[in-house]
Write a protein that holds these residues in place. Sequence first.
Motif, PDB file in Angstrom:
ATOM      1  N   VAL A 202      37.500  16.369  84.590  1.00 46.86           N
ATOM      2  CA  VAL A 202      37.940  15.307  85.684  1.00 46.86           C
ATOM      3  C   VAL A 202      37.503  13.928  85.018  1.00 46.86           C
ATOM      4  CG1 VAL A 202      37.592  14.405  87.799  1.00 46.86           C
ATOM      5  CG2 VAL A 202      37.345  16.718  87.579  1.00 46.86           C
ATOM      6  N   VAL A 203      38.493  13.065  84.990  1.00 53.12           N
ATOM      7  CA  VAL A 203      38.578  11.982  84.407  1.00 53.12           C
ATOM      8  C   VAL A 203      38.017  10.908  85.457  1.00 53.12           C
ATOM      9  CG1 VAL A 203      39.598   9.958  83.124  1.00 53.12           C
ATOM     10  CG2 VAL A 203      40.014  12.518  82.395  1.00 53.12           C
ATOM     11  N   GLU A 204      37.151  10.118  85.122  1.00 50.24           N
ATOM     12  CA  GLU A 204      36.732   8.870  86.364  1.00 50.24           C
ATOM     13  C   GLU A 204      37.979   7.977  86.703  1.00 50.24           C
ATOM     14  OE1 GLU A 204      33.329   5.232  86.663  1.00 50.24           O
ATOM     15  OE2 GLU A 204      33.620   6.428  84.870  1.00 50.24           O
ATOM     16  N   ARG A 205      37.848   7.581  87.954  1.00 49.78           N
ATOM     17  CA  ARG A 205      39.158   6.786  88.385  1.00 49.78           C
ATOM     18  C   ARG A 205      40.521   7.431  88.680  1.00 49.78           C
ATOM     19  NH1 ARG A 205      35.911   3.271  85.621  1.00 49.78           N
ATOM     20  NH2 ARG A 205      36.660   3.976  83.782  1.00 49.78           N
ATOM     21  N   SER A 231      41.567  16.937  69.371  1.00 53.26           N
ATOM     22  CA  SER A 231      40.354  17.084  70.340  1.00 53.26           C
ATOM     23  C   SER A 231      39.807  15.811  70.689  1.00 53.26           C
ATOM     24  CB  SER A 231      39.418  17.875  69.303  1.00 53.26           C
ATOM     25  OG  SER A 231      39.760  19.338  69.352  1.00 53.26           O
ATOM     26  N   TYR A 232      39.588  15.446  71.979  1.00 55.69           N
ATOM     27  CA  TYR A 232      39.529  14.190  72.324  1.00 55.69           C
ATOM     28  C   TYR A 232      37.759  14.270  72.827  1.00 55.69           C
ATOM     29  CZ  TYR A 232      44.387  13.067  73.040  1.00 55.69           C
ATOM     30  OH  TYR A 232      45.542  12.797  72.742  1.00 55.69           O
ATOM     31  N   ARG A 233      37.205  12.858  72.334  1.00 54.32           N
ATOM     32  CA  ARG A 233      35.739  12.804  72.651  1.00 54.32           C
ATOM     33  C   ARG A 233      35.743  12.101  74.158  1.00 54.32           C
ATOM     34  NH1 ARG A 233      36.161  11.022  67.274  1.00 54.32           N
ATOM     35  NH2 ARG A 233      35.968   8.771  68.055  1.00 54.32           N
ATOM     36  N   THR A 234      36.570  11.050  74.066  1.00 55.93           N
ATOM     37  CA  THR A 234      36.496   9.976  75.313  1.00 55.93           C
ATOM     38  C   THR A 234      37.997   9.937  75.764  1.00 55.93           C
ATOM     39  OG1 THR A 234      36.442   8.255  74.226  1.00 55.93           O
ATOM     40  CG2 THR A 234      34.556   9.019  74.528  1.00 55.93           C
ATOM     41  N   VAL A 235      38.245   9.997  77.210  1.00 52.43           N
ATOM     42  CA  VAL A 235      39.518   9.839  77.793  1.00 52.43           C
ATOM     43  C   VAL A 235      39.165   8.874  78.925  1.00 52.43           C
ATOM     44  CG1 VAL A 235      41.265  10.561  79.056  1.00 52.43           C
ATOM     45  CG2 VAL A 235      40.449  11.835  77.177  1.00 52.43           C
ATOM     46  N   ASP A 236      39.811   7.551  79.032  1.00 55.38           N
ATOM     47  CA  ASP A 236      39.415   6.560  79.842  1.00 55.38           C
ATOM     48  C   ASP A 236      40.695   6.117  80.869  1.00 55.38           C
ATOM     49  OD1 ASP A 236      36.621   6.066  79.651  1.00 55.38           O
ATOM     50  OD2 ASP A 236      37.170   5.004  77.897  1.00 55.38           O
ATOM     51  N   VAL A 237      40.909   6.265  82.212  1.00 59.42           N
ATOM     52  CA  VAL A 237      41.985   5.915  82.913  1.00 59.42           C
ATOM     53  C   VAL A 237      41.638   4.537  83.521  1.00 59.42           C
ATOM     54  CG1 VAL A 237      43.329   6.431  84.784  1.00 59.42           C
ATOM     55  CG2 VAL A 237      42.862   8.328  83.074  1.00 59.42           C
ATOM     56  N   ASP A 238      42.666   3.639  83.454  1.00 58.48           N
ATOM     57  CA  ASP A 238      42.345   2.292  84.057  1.00 58.48           C
ATOM     58  C   ASP A 238      41.289   1.738  84.245  1.00 58.48           C
ATOM     59  OD1 ASP A 238      45.183   2.488  84.796  1.00 58.48           O
ATOM     60  OD2 ASP A 238      44.687   3.581  86.674  1.00 58.48           O
TER      61      ASP A 238
END
Length: 256
Positions: A202-205, A231-238
Amino acid sequence: MSKRIALGLFLAAAVLGGCQKKAIPTKSKASNRPMPEAVRAMNVDFRFLSAKGKAQFDMQGNQQAANINVRIRKDSVIWISASLIGFEGVRAYITRDSVQVLDKLHREYYAGDFAYLSQRLNVPVNFEMVQALLLGNYLPPLNPATEPTVQTDGSVQRVSYEQAGLLVQQLIELGKARVQQLTVNDPATQNKVTVDYTDFRVVERTPQSFAYTTQLQLQQGTTKPTAATISYRTVDVDKERLQFPFSIPKGYARKK
């Protein structure tokens, strides 16, 4: 080497790369069409998305790796940077009607349209396809008249359709409402591409989960499969309004 990285960066588009060229329209508004009611997939929704990780490639036994940085402004811009040993080697800037690729290793650049990807992958490609496959979103038929077949098998929904002689199938995990596998098969050549999405978090926001690992395998006839893993280490949305820097330095040669 840079050419291989550039193609790997377009992993999303490469889903059809193992199939022979078909008469598929390159301009489609598939992402703007409502998802069929029977399809239980939930796409990642956002304004700005950024992701950092590592891409690993195994091409006929030749293994390479690169750190990647992906930024997307939904339905507008895809920006990708790949670095080797701490130095940026390739940067790509993709919009709905243009593709620009900067090859810093060879001081070359390409500026044109989606004919670049279509030529490299030997199949028509458009922005909607690249965006959906990078995100692990449901990929609708390019032809709006095509009605997919939807079947439910326990906790998995199977969505399939034929597209210009290619058989496309997506497996949707009903618990997460996310695509977990996409396969494209060409019966005429027995070529097959399989894309697996795993490690959902689950990604924040955002209420949607995101696949932190994408694995692609390309089987062309009886040759050794080509594989790629992101392979992603970090994923940020908005989290913030993203910038998409791209410029051609002086002295770079334009690649035709």
